[in-house]
Design an enzyme around this catalytic site. Structure first.
Site, mmCIF file in Angstrom:
data_model
loop_
_atom_site.group_PDB
_atom_site.id
_atom_site.type_symbol
_atom_site.label_atom_id
_atom_site.label_comp_id
_atom_site.label_asym_id
_atom_site.label_seq_id
_atom_site.Cartn_x
_atom_site.Cartn_y
_atom_site.Cartn_z
ATOM 1 N N ASP A 273 41.883 35.116 40.381
ATOM 2 C CA ASP A 273 41.647 36.058 39.295
ATOM 3 C C ASP A 273 40.222 36.594 39.473
ATOM 4 O O ASP A 273 39.412 36.003 40.205
ATOM 5 C CB ASP A 273 41.811 35.318 37.966
ATOM 6 C CG ASP A 273 41.317 36.117 36.782
ATOM 7 O OD1 ASP A 273 41.775 37.272 36.612
ATOM 8 O OD2 ASP A 273 40.465 35.598 36.036
ATOM 9 N N ASP B 90 37.960 38.623 36.601
ATOM 10 C CA ASP B 90 37.127 38.456 35.403
ATOM 11 C C ASP B 90 37.230 37.029 34.881
ATOM 12 O O ASP B 90 38.328 36.541 34.581
ATOM 13 C CB ASP B 90 37.566 39.426 34.305
ATOM 14 C CG ASP B 90 37.395 40.881 34.682
ATOM 15 O OD1 ASP B 90 36.678 41.594 33.971
ATOM 16 O OD2 ASP B 90 37.981 41.312 35.695
ATOM 17 N N ASP C 193 41.185 31.482 35.114
ATOM 18 C CA ASP C 193 40.521 30.862 33.960
ATOM 19 C C ASP C 193 41.335 30.921 32.681
ATOM 20 O O ASP C 193 40.848 30.489 31.629
ATOM 21 C CB ASP C 193 39.164 31.535 33.723
ATOM 22 C CG ASP C 193 39.303 32.951 33.168
ATOM 23 O OD1 ASP C 193 40.060 33.751 33.769
ATOM 24 O OD2 ASP C 193 38.686 33.260 32.145
#
Length: 215
Positions: free
Chosen positions: A9, A11, A167
């Protein structure tokens, strides 16, 4: 070597983009006289693409037309200020370099629109990744597995030896939908108490993630 392909991922995993996102949200809201959002509010709003970010940021009851106009203002501001305060998390660039040196193929799958993904990856991690994809006409937002499938095909990688790192719960579901194991990084935009089910495998810093990826 444990994995031959690592898909990240963006961001909250590779880059801390939160301040620039918050500033763009608040610039768009202020243009129409709406109250600003805090950094923590924006942190909870992100993860499902910029359209959903703005839908969450506008006051309740805002019309669809007004929301669309604010989204357009957000895009204009963010495109011009996308890389002011954005920075890599500690140790991430070094980790990507070690993965490449070990022969691991590196892909990035983001819900940020594709042009922004390409700009940020090329600016912060030049030569440290193989391919990155963001939301586009051909790659829908996560948790769709299409972004992962696109990367695996482009990198000539097998799902059986690939891993997804992110995250958020959206990232975990993306990994599940694509049939990949998942590693949760605790330094990003989601706290453990904000995840309905804490992922089984986690890394608290880049060194721990390196051990999980390279063994």
């Amino acid at each position: 070597m444990k994995y031959t392909c690592a898909i990240f991922d963006l961001d909250g995993t590779l880059l801390n983009t939160l301040d620039d996102l918050k500033n763009a949200v608040n610039a768009a809201l202020a243009k129409r006289g709406y109250p600003a959002r805090t950094l923590d509010e924006v942190r909870l709003f992100v993860g499902n693409g910029v359209a959903r970010l703005i839908e969450r940021a506008v006051p309740e009851g805002t019309s669809a037309a007004e929301t669309a106009a604010i989204l357009a203002d957000f895009r204009d501001y963010y495109n011009a200020h996308i890389n002011v305060e954005t920075h890599p998390y500690a140790g991430v660039a070094a980790l990507l370099g070690k993965l490449r040196a070990a022969g691991v193929k590196i892909g990035v799958n983001s819900n940020k629109y594709d042009a922004a993904v390409q700009l940020l990856m090329n600016d912060h991690f030049p030569g440290l990744f193989d391919k990155a994809v963001g939301e586009s006409e051909t790659v829908p937002k996560k948790p769709s597995p299409i972004g992962v499938e696109t990367l695996l095909k482009a990198l000539d990688a097998d799902a059986e030896s690939a891993v997804y790192i992110g995250d958020s719960g959206v990232d975990e579901q993306t990994a599940k939908n694509a049939g990949l194991p998942f590693i949760w990084v605790s330094w990003g935009f989601r706290r453990k108490e904000e995840l309905p089910d804490l992922p089984e495998v986690r890394a608290d810093d880049a060194s721990e993630l390196e051990t999980l990826l390279l063994g």
